[in-house]
Motif scaffolding. Sequence first.
Motif, short mmCIF file in Angstrom:
data_model
loop_
_atom_site.label_atom_id
_atom_site.label_comp_id
_atom_site.label_asym_id
_atom_site.label_seq_id
_atom_site.Cartn_x
_atom_site.Cartn_y
_atom_site.Cartn_z
N SER A 9 0.90 -1.20 -0.07
CA SER A 9 0.02 -0.09 -0.07
C SER A 9 0.90 1.43 -0.04
CB SER A 9 -1.02 -0.12 1.12
OG SER A 9 -1.95 -1.00 1.05
N VAL A 10 1.46 1.51 -1.18
CA VAL A 10 2.56 2.41 -1.26
C VAL A 10 1.77 4.00 -1.73
CG1 VAL A 10 4.48 3.26 -2.48
CG2 VAL A 10 4.41 1.00 -1.90
N ALA A 11 2.01 4.75 -0.93
CA ALA A 11 1.49 6.22 -1.23
C ALA A 11 2.40 6.68 -2.43
CB ALA A 11 1.43 7.32 -0.04
N VAL A 12 1.62 7.39 -3.28
CA VAL A 12 2.03 8.22 -4.45
C VAL A 12 1.95 9.68 -4.45
CG1 VAL A 12 1.61 8.22 -6.80
CG2 VAL A 12 1.79 5.94 -5.70
N ALA A 13 2.96 10.35 -4.71
CA ALA A 13 3.00 11.71 -4.85
C ALA A 13 1.75 12.50 -5.40
CB ALA A 13 4.41 12.36 -5.30
N SER A 18 -5.40 7.67 0.85
CA SER A 18 -6.51 6.31 0.86
C SER A 18 -6.66 5.54 -0.33
CB SER A 18 -7.81 7.23 1.25
OG SER A 18 -8.11 8.10 0.04
N GLU A 19 -6.22 6.25 -1.57
CA GLU A 19 -5.98 5.62 -2.97
C GLU A 19 -5.51 4.34 -2.88
OE1 GLU A 19 -4.60 6.84 -7.21
OE2 GLU A 19 -6.00 8.22 -6.38
N VAL A 51 1.65 2.84 3.62
CA VAL A 51 0.66 3.59 4.60
C VAL A 51 -0.31 2.21 4.78
CG1 VAL A 51 0.46 5.75 3.63
CG2 VAL A 51 -1.04 4.12 2.53
N GLY A 52 0.10 1.06 4.52
CA GLY A 52 -0.65 -0.29 4.95
C GLY A 52 -0.23 -0.52 6.55
N GLU A 317 -0.40 3.01 -11.48
CA GLU A 317 -0.98 1.84 -10.79
C GLU A 317 -1.31 0.81 -12.27
OE1 GLU A 317 -2.33 -0.95 -7.99
OE2 GLU A 317 -1.11 1.07 -7.94
N ALA A 318 -1.69 1.35 -13.39
CA ALA A 318 -1.59 0.35 -14.49
C ALA A 318 -0.46 -0.38 -14.65
CB ALA A 318 -2.30 1.16 -15.35
#
Length: 332
Positions: A9-13, A18-19, A51-52, A317-318
Amino acid sequence: MRLSVLDQSVAVADRPQSEAIRNTMQLAKACEGWGYQRFWVSEHHANATIVGTAPEILIAAIAATTSTIRVGSAGVMLPHYSSFKVAEQFRVLEAIAPGRIDLGLGRAPGSDGRTAFALNPLANERPAHFPNDVRDLMAWVTGGELPEGHHFRTVKAYPEGDTAPEIWMLGSSDYGAQVAAHFGLPHAFAWFFTEGAGAQQALDLYRRLYKPSPRHPVPHAGLCVWALAAATEEEAQQHFTSRARFRLLRDRGIFSPLESPEAAAAYPYTPMEQARIAELRREAFVGTGQQVAARITELAERMDVQEMAIVTWAYDEAARHTSYRLLAEAMG
Protein backbone atom coordinates in the motif's frame (compact mmCIF):
# COMPACT_ATOMS: atom_id res chain seq x y z
CA MET A 1 6.97 -23.30 -7.61
CA ARG A 2 4.13 -21.15 -6.33
CA LEU A 3 3.99 -17.45 -7.15
CA SER A 4 2.46 -15.02 -4.68
CA VAL A 5 2.14 -11.28 -4.06
CA LEU A 6 3.22 -8.96 -1.24
CA ASP A 7 1.57 -5.57 -1.39
CA GLN A 8 2.62 -2.67 0.83
CA SER A 9 0.00 0.00 0.00
CA VAL A 10 2.55 2.54 -1.22
CA ALA A 11 1.56 6.21 -1.22
CA VAL A 12 2.08 8.09 -4.48
CA ALA A 13 2.92 11.78 -4.78
CA ASP A 14 0.02 14.13 -5.51
CA ARG A 15 -2.64 11.51 -4.80
CA PRO A 16 -4.66 10.79 -1.63
CA GLN A 17 -3.09 8.16 0.60
CA SER A 18 -6.47 6.45 0.86
CA GLU A 19 -6.08 5.59 -2.82
CA ALA A 20 -3.15 3.31 -1.91
CA ILE A 21 -5.45 1.20 0.27
CA ARG A 22 -8.09 0.93 -2.45
CA ASN A 23 -5.39 0.06 -4.98
CA THR A 24 -4.31 -2.84 -2.77
CA MET A 25 -7.85 -4.20 -2.72
CA GLN A 26 -8.25 -3.89 -6.48
CA LEU A 27 -4.88 -5.50 -7.15
CA ALA A 28 -5.83 -8.50 -5.01
CA LYS A 29 -8.87 -9.22 -7.17
CA ALA A 30 -6.80 -8.87 -10.32
CA CYS A 31 -4.06 -11.17 -9.00
CA GLU A 32 -6.65 -13.78 -8.11
CA GLY A 33 -7.75 -13.77 -11.75
CA TRP A 34 -4.14 -14.18 -12.91
CA GLY A 35 -3.68 -17.29 -10.77
CA TYR A 36 -1.44 -16.11 -7.94
CA GLN A 37 -1.35 -18.42 -4.91
CA ARG A 38 -1.37 -15.85 -2.09
CA PHE A 39 -1.89 -12.14 -1.58
CA TRP A 40 -0.12 -10.80 1.50
CA VAL A 41 -0.23 -7.29 2.94
CA SER A 42 2.42 -5.69 5.13
CA GLU A 43 2.43 -3.71 8.38
CA HIS A 44 4.31 -0.44 8.71
CA HIS A 45 3.77 2.52 11.01
CA ALA A 46 4.47 6.27 10.84
CA ASN A 47 5.85 5.79 7.34
CA ALA A 48 4.88 8.35 4.70
CA THR A 49 5.78 5.91 1.92
CA ILE A 50 4.12 2.68 3.05
CA VAL A 51 0.69 3.42 4.49
CA GLY A 52 -0.63 -0.11 5.08
CA THR A 53 -0.80 0.07 8.87
CA ALA A 54 -3.53 -2.47 9.71
CA PRO A 55 -3.15 -5.75 7.80
CA GLU A 56 -5.92 -7.46 9.74
CA ILE A 57 -8.44 -4.94 8.38
CA LEU A 58 -7.16 -5.10 4.81
CA ILE A 59 -7.21 -8.89 4.92
CA ALA A 60 -10.87 -8.84 5.91
CA ALA A 61 -11.76 -6.48 3.06
CA ILE A 62 -9.81 -8.53 0.52
CA ALA A 63 -11.09 -11.88 1.77
CA ALA A 64 -14.67 -10.64 1.49
CA THR A 65 -14.20 -9.62 -2.15
CA THR A 66 -12.20 -12.66 -3.40
CA SER A 67 -13.02 -16.36 -3.51
CA THR A 68 -9.95 -18.52 -4.24
CA ILE A 69 -6.68 -16.71 -3.52
CA ARG A 70 -5.15 -17.11 -0.06
CA VAL A 71 -5.00 -13.81 1.84
CA GLY A 72 -2.70 -12.96 4.70
CA SER A 73 -0.25 -10.77 6.57
CA ALA A 74 3.43 -10.28 5.87
CA GLY A 75 3.34 -9.67 8.52
CA VAL A 76 1.80 -8.92 11.86
CA MET A 77 4.56 -7.42 14.02
CA LEU A 78 3.74 -9.47 17.08
CA PRO A 79 5.75 -7.59 19.76
CA HIS A 80 3.32 -4.67 19.40
CA TYR A 81 0.31 -6.76 20.41
CA SER A 82 -1.29 -9.33 22.66
CA SER A 83 -0.96 -12.80 21.14
CA PHE A 84 -4.49 -13.55 22.31
CA LYS A 85 -5.97 -10.55 20.52
CA VAL A 86 -4.12 -11.39 17.30
CA ALA A 87 -5.44 -14.95 17.58
CA GLU A 88 -9.00 -13.67 17.95
CA GLN A 89 -8.60 -11.39 14.93
CA PHE A 90 -7.36 -14.22 12.75
CA ARG A 91 -10.01 -16.64 14.00
CA VAL A 92 -12.58 -14.10 12.78
CA LEU A 93 -10.75 -13.79 9.46
CA GLU A 94 -10.74 -17.58 9.14
CA ALA A 95 -14.52 -17.52 9.63
CA ILE A 96 -14.83 -15.00 6.79
CA ALA A 97 -12.69 -17.06 4.39
CA PRO A 98 -12.25 -20.62 5.71
CA GLY A 99 -9.08 -22.28 4.50
CA ARG A 100 -7.76 -19.12 2.82
CA ILE A 101 -6.10 -17.13 5.61
CA ASP A 102 -2.35 -16.86 6.22
CA LEU A 103 -0.87 -15.36 9.38
CA GLY A 104 2.66 -14.17 8.69
CA LEU A 105 4.52 -13.07 11.82
CA GLY A 106 7.47 -10.77 12.28
CA ARG A 107 9.50 -9.51 15.22
CA ALA A 108 10.73 -6.22 13.74
CA PRO A 109 8.88 -3.02 14.69
CA GLY A 110 8.02 -1.97 11.13
CA SER A 111 8.68 1.56 12.34
CA ASP A 112 11.13 3.71 14.25
CA GLY A 113 11.81 3.30 17.96
CA ARG A 114 9.57 6.14 19.10
CA THR A 115 6.62 4.75 17.14
CA ALA A 116 7.24 1.29 18.58
CA PHE A 117 6.72 2.75 22.06
CA ALA A 118 3.58 4.53 20.87
CA LEU A 119 2.25 1.12 19.82
CA ASN A 120 3.36 -0.66 22.98
CA PRO A 121 4.82 1.08 26.06
CA LEU A 122 6.79 -2.14 26.74
CA ALA A 123 8.46 -2.07 23.34
CA ASN A 124 11.90 -2.55 24.84
CA GLU A 125 10.83 -5.79 26.56
CA ARG A 126 8.46 -7.53 24.16
CA PRO A 127 10.90 -8.74 21.47
CA ALA A 128 12.62 -10.93 24.07
CA HIS A 129 9.29 -12.69 24.65
CA PHE A 130 8.74 -13.35 20.94
CA PRO A 131 9.21 -17.18 20.99
CA ASN A 132 6.77 -17.57 23.89
CA ASP A 133 4.32 -15.22 22.22
CA VAL A 134 4.50 -17.30 19.03
CA ARG A 135 3.89 -20.48 21.05
CA ASP A 136 0.82 -18.98 22.69
CA LEU A 137 -0.50 -17.58 19.42
CA MET A 138 -0.15 -20.95 17.69
CA ALA A 139 -2.14 -22.65 20.44
CA TRP A 140 -4.93 -20.07 20.39
CA VAL A 141 -5.17 -19.90 16.60
CA THR A 142 -5.27 -23.66 16.11
CA GLY A 143 -7.27 -24.61 19.20
CA GLY A 144 -4.27 -26.35 20.74
CA GLU A 145 -3.22 -26.58 24.38
CA LEU A 146 -1.03 -24.15 26.24
CA PRO A 147 1.66 -25.62 28.52
CA GLU A 148 0.79 -26.97 31.96
CA GLY A 149 0.83 -24.18 34.49
CA HIS A 150 0.32 -21.45 31.89
CA HIS A 151 -1.66 -18.62 33.48
CA PHE A 152 -4.04 -18.46 30.50
CA ARG A 153 -4.32 -22.18 29.81
CA THR A 154 -8.13 -22.17 30.09
CA VAL A 155 -8.60 -19.12 27.84
CA LYS A 156 -9.87 -19.89 24.32
CA ALA A 157 -9.85 -17.78 21.16
CA TYR A 158 -13.16 -17.65 19.33
CA PRO A 159 -14.81 -18.24 16.93
CA GLU A 160 -13.81 -21.89 16.70
CA GLY A 161 -13.94 -23.70 13.38
CA ASP A 162 -12.85 -26.71 11.37
CA THR A 163 -9.96 -24.84 9.75
CA ALA A 164 -7.16 -22.62 11.04
CA PRO A 165 -4.98 -19.93 9.47
CA GLU A 166 -1.64 -21.09 8.11
CA ILE A 167 1.08 -19.48 10.24
CA TRP A 168 4.30 -18.33 8.55
CA MET A 169 7.44 -16.97 10.14
CA LEU A 170 8.93 -14.02 8.28
CA GLY A 171 12.43 -12.66 8.56
CA SER A 172 15.50 -11.08 7.04
CA SER A 173 18.08 -12.68 9.34
CA ASP A 174 18.93 -15.96 11.07
CA TYR A 175 16.54 -15.23 13.92
CA GLY A 176 13.28 -15.76 12.06
CA ALA A 177 14.70 -18.89 10.45
CA GLN A 178 15.48 -20.40 13.85
CA VAL A 179 12.05 -19.58 15.29
CA ALA A 180 10.36 -21.08 12.21
CA ALA A 181 12.48 -24.23 12.50
CA HIS A 182 11.77 -24.60 16.22
CA PHE A 183 7.99 -24.46 15.79
CA GLY A 184 7.82 -26.36 12.49
CA LEU A 185 6.47 -23.40 10.51
CA PRO A 186 6.95 -22.29 6.90
CA HIS A 187 9.56 -19.55 6.56
CA ALA A 188 9.69 -16.61 4.14
CA PHE A 189 12.94 -14.67 3.83
CA ALA A 190 12.70 -11.01 2.76
CA TRP A 191 15.29 -11.05 -0.04
CA PHE A 192 14.33 -7.50 -1.03
CA PHE A 193 15.23 -6.19 2.45
CA THR A 194 18.82 -7.37 2.28
CA GLU A 195 19.41 -7.79 -1.48
CA GLY A 196 19.88 -11.44 -0.62
CA ALA A 197 22.55 -10.96 2.04
CA GLY A 198 22.21 -13.70 4.66
CA ALA A 199 19.49 -15.58 2.80
CA GLN A 200 21.45 -18.75 2.09
CA GLN A 201 22.73 -18.93 5.65
CA ALA A 202 19.23 -18.40 7.08
CA LEU A 203 17.63 -21.04 4.85
CA ASP A 204 20.40 -23.54 5.54
CA LEU A 205 19.92 -23.00 9.26
CA TYR A 206 16.14 -23.32 8.90
CA ARG A 207 16.41 -26.67 7.13
CA ARG A 208 19.08 -28.05 9.44
CA LEU A 209 17.24 -27.19 12.66
CA TYR A 210 13.71 -27.92 11.42
CA LYS A 211 11.41 -29.79 13.81
CA PRO A 212 8.48 -31.42 11.96
CA SER A 213 4.99 -30.31 12.97
CA PRO A 214 1.62 -31.95 12.23
CA ARG A 215 0.70 -29.41 9.57
CA HIS A 216 4.20 -29.12 8.12
CA PRO A 217 6.15 -32.38 8.42
CA VAL A 218 8.93 -31.03 6.19
CA PRO A 219 10.49 -27.53 5.83
CA HIS A 220 8.70 -25.16 3.50
CA ALA A 221 10.65 -22.06 2.45
CA GLY A 222 9.95 -19.03 0.31
CA LEU A 223 11.57 -15.77 -0.74
CA CYS A 224 10.11 -12.33 -1.29
CA VAL A 225 11.73 -10.28 -4.08
CA TRP A 226 11.12 -6.85 -5.54
CA ALA A 227 10.36 -7.11 -9.27
CA LEU A 228 8.88 -5.06 -12.08
CA ALA A 229 8.02 -6.20 -15.60
CA ALA A 230 6.86 -4.24 -18.63
CA ALA A 231 6.42 -4.76 -22.36
CA THR A 232 10.01 -3.67 -22.96
CA GLU A 233 13.10 -3.48 -20.80
CA GLU A 234 13.32 0.27 -21.44
CA GLU A 235 9.79 0.84 -20.17
CA ALA A 236 10.44 -1.28 -17.09
CA GLN A 237 13.60 0.68 -16.30
CA GLN A 238 11.69 3.93 -16.70
CA HIS A 239 9.13 2.85 -14.09
CA PHE A 240 11.98 1.65 -11.85
CA THR A 241 13.35 5.21 -11.70
CA SER A 242 10.74 5.99 -9.02
CA ARG A 243 11.94 3.08 -6.90
CA ALA A 244 15.59 4.05 -7.37
CA ARG A 245 14.82 7.56 -6.13
CA PHE A 246 13.06 6.10 -3.10
CA ARG A 247 16.08 3.93 -2.31
CA LEU A 248 18.40 6.95 -2.35
CA LEU A 249 16.10 8.80 0.03
CA ARG A 250 15.65 5.77 2.29
CA ASP A 251 19.41 5.45 2.65
CA ARG A 252 19.30 8.95 4.18
CA GLY A 253 16.39 8.12 6.47
CA ILE A 254 13.84 10.02 4.36
CA PHE A 255 10.43 8.46 3.64
CA SER A 256 8.03 10.21 1.32
CA PRO A 257 5.38 9.30 -1.28
CA LEU A 258 6.63 7.64 -4.44
CA GLU A 259 7.44 10.18 -7.15
CA SER A 260 6.77 9.87 -10.88
CA PRO A 261 9.59 8.54 -13.07
CA GLU A 262 9.88 11.94 -14.72
CA ALA A 263 10.19 13.78 -11.39
CA ALA A 264 12.63 11.21 -10.07
CA ALA A 265 14.81 11.45 -13.18
CA ALA A 266 14.92 15.26 -13.07
CA TYR A 267 16.97 15.57 -9.87
CA PRO A 268 20.60 16.76 -10.21
CA TYR A 269 22.22 13.62 -8.85
CA THR A 270 25.82 13.62 -7.73
CA PRO A 271 28.27 11.19 -9.38
CA MET A 272 28.05 9.00 -6.29
CA GLU A 273 24.25 8.94 -6.48
CA GLN A 274 24.36 8.19 -10.19
CA ALA A 275 26.66 5.26 -9.50
CA ARG A 276 24.28 4.00 -6.81
CA ILE A 277 21.31 4.20 -9.19
CA ALA A 278 23.27 2.28 -11.82
CA GLU A 279 24.04 -0.38 -9.23
CA LEU A 280 20.37 -0.61 -8.24
CA ARG A 281 19.37 -1.04 -11.88
CA ARG A 282 21.87 -3.87 -12.37
CA GLU A 283 20.69 -5.74 -9.28
CA ALA A 284 16.95 -5.22 -9.67
CA PHE A 285 14.60 -7.83 -11.11
CA VAL A 286 13.45 -5.45 -13.84
CA GLY A 287 12.76 -6.11 -17.51
CA THR A 288 10.27 -7.87 -19.75
CA GLY A 289 8.02 -10.52 -18.29
CA GLN A 290 10.22 -13.28 -19.67
CA GLN A 291 13.42 -11.66 -18.39
CA VAL A 292 12.09 -11.18 -14.87
CA ALA A 293 10.50 -14.63 -14.80
CA ALA A 294 13.84 -16.18 -15.78
CA ARG A 295 15.64 -14.42 -12.92
CA ILE A 296 12.95 -15.41 -10.41
CA THR A 297 13.06 -19.03 -11.56
CA GLU A 298 16.86 -19.14 -11.43
CA LEU A 299 16.87 -17.72 -7.90
CA ALA A 300 14.17 -20.12 -6.70
CA GLU A 301 16.09 -23.11 -8.08
CA ARG A 302 19.41 -21.90 -6.70
CA MET A 303 17.95 -21.32 -3.23
CA ASP A 304 15.73 -24.44 -3.41
CA VAL A 305 12.55 -22.66 -2.32
CA GLN A 306 8.97 -23.72 -2.99
CA GLU A 307 7.41 -20.24 -3.17
CA MET A 308 8.30 -16.77 -4.42
CA ALA A 309 6.38 -13.66 -3.39
CA ILE A 310 6.65 -10.58 -5.59
CA VAL A 311 6.46 -6.99 -4.37
CA THR A 312 6.13 -4.28 -7.02
CA TRP A 313 6.01 -0.51 -6.73
CA ALA A 314 5.14 1.88 -9.53
CA TYR A 315 3.88 5.44 -9.73
CA ASP A 316 1.45 4.35 -12.43
CA GLU A 317 -0.99 1.83 -10.95
CA ALA A 318 -1.73 0.44 -14.40
CA ALA A 319 1.97 -0.37 -14.74
CA ARG A 320 1.81 -2.43 -11.55
CA HIS A 321 -1.13 -4.43 -12.88
CA THR A 322 0.68 -4.96 -16.15
CA SER A 323 3.78 -6.16 -14.31
CA TYR A 324 1.91 -8.78 -12.29
CA ARG A 325 -0.02 -9.91 -15.37
CA LEU A 326 3.11 -10.29 -17.48
CA LEU A 327 4.87 -12.24 -14.74
CA ALA A 328 1.89 -14.55 -14.32
CA GLU A 329 1.82 -15.20 -18.05
CA ALA A 330 5.57 -15.77 -18.25
CA MET A 331 5.55 -18.13 -15.27
CA GLY A 332 2.61 -20.13 -16.59
